[in-house]
Design a protein around this motif. Sequence first.
Motif, PDB file in Angstrom:
ATOM      1  N   UNK A 161       0.949  -1.101   0.071  1.00 24.01           N
ATOM      2  CA  UNK A 161      -0.026  -0.116   0.071  1.00 24.01           C
ATOM      3  C   UNK A 161       0.926   1.330  -0.051  1.00 24.01           C
ATOM      4  N   UNK A 162       0.852   2.012  -1.117  1.00 22.80           N
ATOM      5  CA  UNK A 162       1.956   3.136  -1.187  1.00 22.80           C
ATOM      6  C   UNK A 162       1.316   4.330  -0.700  1.00 22.80           C
ATOM      7  N   UNK A 163       2.233   4.903   0.148  1.00 22.91           N
ATOM      8  CA  UNK A 163       2.005   6.459   0.592  1.00 22.91           C
ATOM      9  C   UNK A 163       2.910   7.259  -0.132  1.00 22.91           C
ATOM     10  N   UNK A 164       2.347   8.651  -0.344  1.00 27.58           N
ATOM     11  CA  UNK A 164       3.297   9.475  -0.912  1.00 27.58           C
ATOM     12  C   UNK A 164       4.302  10.130   0.159  1.00 27.58           C
ATOM     13  N   UNK A 165       5.296   9.492   0.104  1.00 21.94           N
ATOM     14  CA  UNK A 165       6.055   9.816   1.266  1.00 21.94           C
ATOM     15  C   UNK A 165       6.780  11.365   1.353  1.00 21.94           C
ATOM     16  N   UNK A 166       7.180  11.573   0.205  1.00 22.32           N
ATOM     17  CA  UNK A 166       7.986  12.882  -0.153  1.00 22.32           C
ATOM     18  C   UNK A 166       6.871  14.046  -0.237  1.00 22.32           C
ATOM     19  N   UNK A 167       5.784  13.738  -0.617  1.00 22.01           N
ATOM     20  CA  UNK A 167       4.712  14.819  -0.557  1.00 22.01           C
ATOM     21  C   UNK A 167       4.210  15.045   0.770  1.00 22.01           C
ATOM     22  N   UNK A 168       4.034  13.776   1.513  1.00 19.24           N
ATOM     23  CA  UNK A 168       3.879  14.310   3.005  1.00 19.24           C
ATOM     24  C   UNK A 168       4.851  15.105   3.686  1.00 19.24           C
ATOM     25  N   UNK A 169       6.260  14.802   3.501  1.00 19.12           N
ATOM     26  CA  UNK A 169       7.225  15.748   4.070  1.00 19.12           C
ATOM     27  C   UNK A 169       7.007  17.041   3.501  1.00 19.12           C
ATOM     28  N   UNK A 170       6.973  17.273   2.124  1.00 16.68           N
ATOM     29  CA  UNK A 170       6.724  18.704   1.585  1.00 16.68           C
ATOM     30  C   UNK A 170       5.585  19.596   2.230  1.00 16.68           C
ATOM     31  N   UNK A 171       4.487  18.593   2.251  1.00 17.21           N
ATOM     32  CA  UNK A 171       3.119  19.321   2.673  1.00 17.21           C
ATOM     33  C   UNK A 171       3.365  19.897   4.052  1.00 17.21           C
ATOM     34  N   UNK A 172       4.019  18.777   4.938  1.00 19.75           N
ATOM     35  CA  UNK A 172       4.044  19.149   6.611  1.00 19.75           C
ATOM     36  C   UNK A 172       5.055  20.419   6.641  1.00 19.75           C
ATOM     37  N   UNK A 173       6.050  20.378   5.652  1.00 16.69           N
ATOM     38  CA  UNK A 173       6.926  21.836   5.979  1.00 16.69           C
ATOM     39  C   UNK A 173       6.481  22.993   5.729  1.00 16.69           C
ATOM     40  N   UNK A 174       5.735  22.990   4.444  1.00 14.02           N
ATOM     41  CA  UNK A 174       4.927  24.358   3.971  1.00 14.02           C
ATOM     42  C   UNK A 174       3.931  24.827   5.223  1.00 14.02           C
ATOM     43  N   UNK A 175       3.272  23.798   5.761  1.00 13.70           N
ATOM     44  CA  UNK A 175       2.218  23.950   6.707  1.00 13.70           C
ATOM     45  C   UNK A 175       2.907  24.682   7.776  1.00 13.70           C
ATOM     46  N   UNK A 176       4.158  24.111   8.586  1.00  9.46           N
ATOM     47  CA  UNK A 176       4.662  24.462   9.663  1.00  9.46           C
ATOM     48  C   UNK A 176       5.044  25.983   9.481  1.00  9.46           C
ATOM     49  N   UNK A 177       5.671  26.139   8.150  1.00 11.51           N
ATOM     50  CA  UNK A 177       6.167  27.597   7.773  1.00 11.51           C
ATOM     51  C   UNK A 177       5.206  28.529   7.773  1.00 11.51           C
ATOM     52  N   UNK A 178       3.739  28.044   7.163  1.00 13.31           N
ATOM     53  CA  UNK A 178       2.790  28.846   7.229  1.00 13.31           C
ATOM     54  C   UNK A 178       2.252  29.373   8.461  1.00 13.31           C
ATOM     55  N   UNK A 179       2.127  28.344   9.213  1.00 15.27           N
ATOM     56  CA  UNK A 179       1.785  28.757  10.590  1.00 15.27           C
ATOM     57  C   UNK A 179       2.573  29.429  11.507  1.00 15.27           C
ATOM     58  N   UNK A 180       3.894  29.205  11.112  1.00 14.17           N
ATOM     59  CA  UNK A 180       5.033  29.772  12.013  1.00 14.17           C
ATOM     60  C   UNK A 180       4.690  31.632  11.377  1.00 14.17           C
TER      61      UNK A 180
END
Length: 335
Positions: A292-311
């Motif tokens: 079962x595939x997870x979009x691993x790199x997209x998960x990391x990119x998205x999380x980083x983008x969100x944390x910077x937006x919230x900062x």
Amino acid sequence: MPISIRDVAVRAGVSVGTVSNVLNRPDEVSSESVERVTQAIEELGYVRNDAARKLRAGVSTTVGFVVLDGQNPFYNDVVRGAEDEASSHGIAILYGNTDEDPSREKVYLDLFREQQVRGLLIAPYGDVMTQLRRFRSSGIATVLVDRFSADSGFSSVSVDSVAGGRLAVEHLIEGGRRRIAFVGGPFDIRQVTDRLAGARAAAENAAVHIELEVVPTSAMTVEEGVAAGARLLTRPRREWPDALFAANDLLALGLLQSLVSGGRVLVPDEIALIGFDDNPFAAAAAVPLSSIRQPSRMIGRTALRIVLEEAADPESIPRQTVFPPELIVRRSTSG
């Protein structure tokens, strides 16, 4: 001792203020002073501490990332995705692997809070919500990774593990499998319990009777998969399951090693096998592994983008980003 800006000033025969101007506003300094300071920096090997400078200005250039299993290629890919996104923002990732150890998890969380990182990404192992609320009260944006946040105060980026577990077992059932074993653990990892919940839902909703047993493991490693496979094969052949669903690919690869060693079991003819994550080794296994595939790199990119937006905007509303899983069929379930 590290070389300081004062050491550079002494070597160059100028004031500390002149060195600071050369580093920050060289156009305001004479070419002679720039040359002298630059030569002193080269001779002493001075390295500018941009992180400290930004911290003094109230803006950190680092984001902490805590993962629960640094040996799992899935998390390596997630971190890589975060690093790729971070580099475009001039941000560095500080990485900590807890190795499924709550005490190590606490150490990293305490360290990153003391360092006043700009944000925190965490794939948690234990119950860390109290500590994460301290981050929030300290003004440090925090995003959960690979874990859906039940706390509306935190954003999260994850894959629907329940749906993934259901996909895996539905695929096995469609292939004619009726005695299925879920192999995974420990069960205080939320992803494991979610994948098992999806497996059970698929078994219960099947049009035919499905026997679903649970084979617990103490960790999500290749070694634990090998051990679980060995235990299963001590049973009489008539009591073997006809399919295995491993909670991640590392377990699945260990199971595969046990099954095919010495030609004891034909995969998938006698026992089908499917994993979860679709890590880079799955396709290259002795019997290419369904997963079962997870979009691993997209998960990391998205999380980083969100944390910077919230900062940048502490008043932003936390959001839960959930990616759908994808069934990848290979020879281990479809011979």
